[in-house]
Design an enzyme around this catalytic site. Structure first.
Site, mmCIF file in Angstrom:
data_model
loop_
_atom_site.group_PDB
_atom_site.id
_atom_site.type_symbol
_atom_site.label_atom_id
_atom_site.label_comp_id
_atom_site.label_asym_id
_atom_site.label_seq_id
_atom_site.Cartn_x
_atom_site.Cartn_y
_atom_site.Cartn_z
ATOM 1 N N ARG A 1 0.863 -1.177 0.000
ATOM 2 C CA ARG A 1 0.000 0.000 0.000
ATOM 3 C C ARG A 1 0.898 1.225 0.000
ATOM 4 N NH1 ARG A 1 -3.332 -2.923 -1.375
ATOM 5 N NH2 ARG A 1 -5.408 -3.363 -0.527
ATOM 6 N N GLU B 1 -3.821 7.157 -4.311
ATOM 7 C CA GLU B 1 -4.269 6.671 -5.623
ATOM 8 C C GLU B 1 -5.638 7.216 -5.992
ATOM 9 O OE1 GLU B 1 -4.129 2.384 -5.789
ATOM 10 O OE2 GLU B 1 -2.124 2.422 -4.953
ATOM 11 N N HIS C 1 -1.227 -0.344 -9.789
ATOM 12 C CA HIS C 1 -1.877 -1.241 -8.808
ATOM 13 C C HIS C 1 -2.367 -2.511 -9.493
ATOM 14 C CE1 HIS C 1 -3.867 -1.186 -4.589
ATOM 15 N NE2 HIS C 1 -3.564 -2.425 -4.951
HETATM 16 C C1 GLV Z 1 -4.735 -5.427 -3.691
HETATM 17 O O1 GLV Z 1 -4.176 -4.385 -3.474
HETATM 18 C C2 GLV Z 1 -5.151 -6.305 -2.654
HETATM 19 O O2 GLV Z 1 -5.032 -5.955 -1.467
HETATM 20 O O3 GLV Z 1 -5.647 -7.401 -2.976
#
Ligand code: GLV
Ligand code: GLV
Length: 318
Positions: free
Chosen positions: A231, A260, A278
């Site tokens: 993250r 984001e 992402h």
């Molecule tokens: C993606 O970021 C997830 O947490 O699956």
């Protein structure tokens, strides 16, 4: 379903429910989302949907939110328990896909693959260059891992072929991981100056907010490459920008960002950054497994009277 997902999970849900898939390829606004989920018994939602008290109040009929992600920092799980709403996530399904992307970013950032691609496309590749695009070798180097959960450990196991020395930091020691890979546990401040590559694989929470800031980045080797597929806000993006701009660290491969889809001003102007969008779990295999896991958890809770293993607040079932 707040966004269309892969068909397998939708089909599984259709065997049991009337399924409505929000058709647009965008996230609903907050108001639209609160309105849209009202009449449903279960919701399959995205990591971009904030699931909190306002949601539980606005949609009291909803008994389960299946978060289509492994990370659930967008969900207030304690509040869900207070309102007797089940929350599930998608562990395991995306472990390998995310670890693999971290390796992709490690090579892309360490070896300037994206910059060299751009150079080639721009017609600037005029022949083999003895000093062009020099980067960092990987084999035999020291690899640091922050967060040795499922994804961090999978990433570490993949280092075997590159003969790397592994170091990791995590809230708890992982003895089986240490035995099978030779990884050594280190305090964060001992780990940072030691490693050539550092990959972030911990969950985001108030405990890991800005875990890597100016001070931590200043302790890293100037030849080191930082990878983040977890993250964005685990790293202080302003501090990261400064560290990259001033070549305090060599490069970064980032799949996630603090705000984001906004990205820190100037970060993308730096040529020592590789930025993906992402896509950690974005493989056909992983997204199909995620769709089945998320759908299955809704079927278990609403139809089978069964508490699925990926439920994050099993205690509500007493
Ligand atoms: C993606 O970021 C997830 O947490 O699956
Ligand atoms: C590079 O292409 C080499 O042959 O060394």
């Amino acid at each position: 379903m707040t966004r269309p997902i892969m068909e397998a999970g939708i089909e599984l849900l259709r065997e049991h429910f009337e399924v409505v898939v929000q058709p647009e390829e965008r996230d609903l606004s907050r108001e639209e989302f609160l309105e849209a989920i009202k009449g449903f018994d279960g919701v399959l939602s995205m990591l971009t949907n904030r699931i909190d008290e306002e949601v539980f109040k606005a949609a009291p009929r909803v008994k389960v939110f299946a978060n289509y992600a492994v990370g659930y920092n967008n969900v207030d799980v304690d509040m869900a328990s207070y309102y007797d709403v089940a929350i599930t996530n998608t562990p395991d399904a995306l472990t390998l896909a995310t670890a693999e992307l971290a390796w992709g970013l490690l090579f892309a950032a360490g070896r300037h693959i994206v910059a060299s691609d751009r150079y080639t496309r721009d017609g600037r590749f005029l022949g083999w260059d003895p000093l062009g695009f020099l980067g960092q070798s990987v084999s035999g180097k020291k690899l640091g891992i922050i967060g040795a959960g499922r994804i961090g450990q999978a990433f570490g196991r993949m280092a075997r072929g590159f003969n790397m020395e592994l170091y990791y930091n995590s809230p708890h020691r992982k003895l089986e991981f240490e035995r099978s890979t030779g990884a050594k546990y280190e305090d964060l401040f001992d780990l940072l100056p030691k490693v050539d590559f550092l990959a972030v694989h911990c969950p985001y929470s108030m405990h890991t907010h800005h875990l890597l800031g100016e001070r931590e980045l200043s302790l890293m080797k100037s030849s080191s490459v930082l990878i983040n597929t977890a993250r964005g806000a685990i790293i202080d993006e302003a501090a990261l920008y400064e560290a990259l701009k001033n070549k305090r660290i060599y490069g970064a491969g980032l799949d996630v960002f603090e705000k984001e889809p906004e990205i820190y001003p100037g970060l993308l102007d730096l040529d020592n950054v590789v930025a993906s969008s992402h896509i950690g779990s974005a493989t056909y295999e992983s997204r199909e497994d995620m769709s089945l896991l998320a759908a299955g958890s809704i079927v278990d809770i609403l139809i089978n009277n069964k508490v699925p293993s990926n439920c994050l607040n099993k205690e509500i079932f007493g």
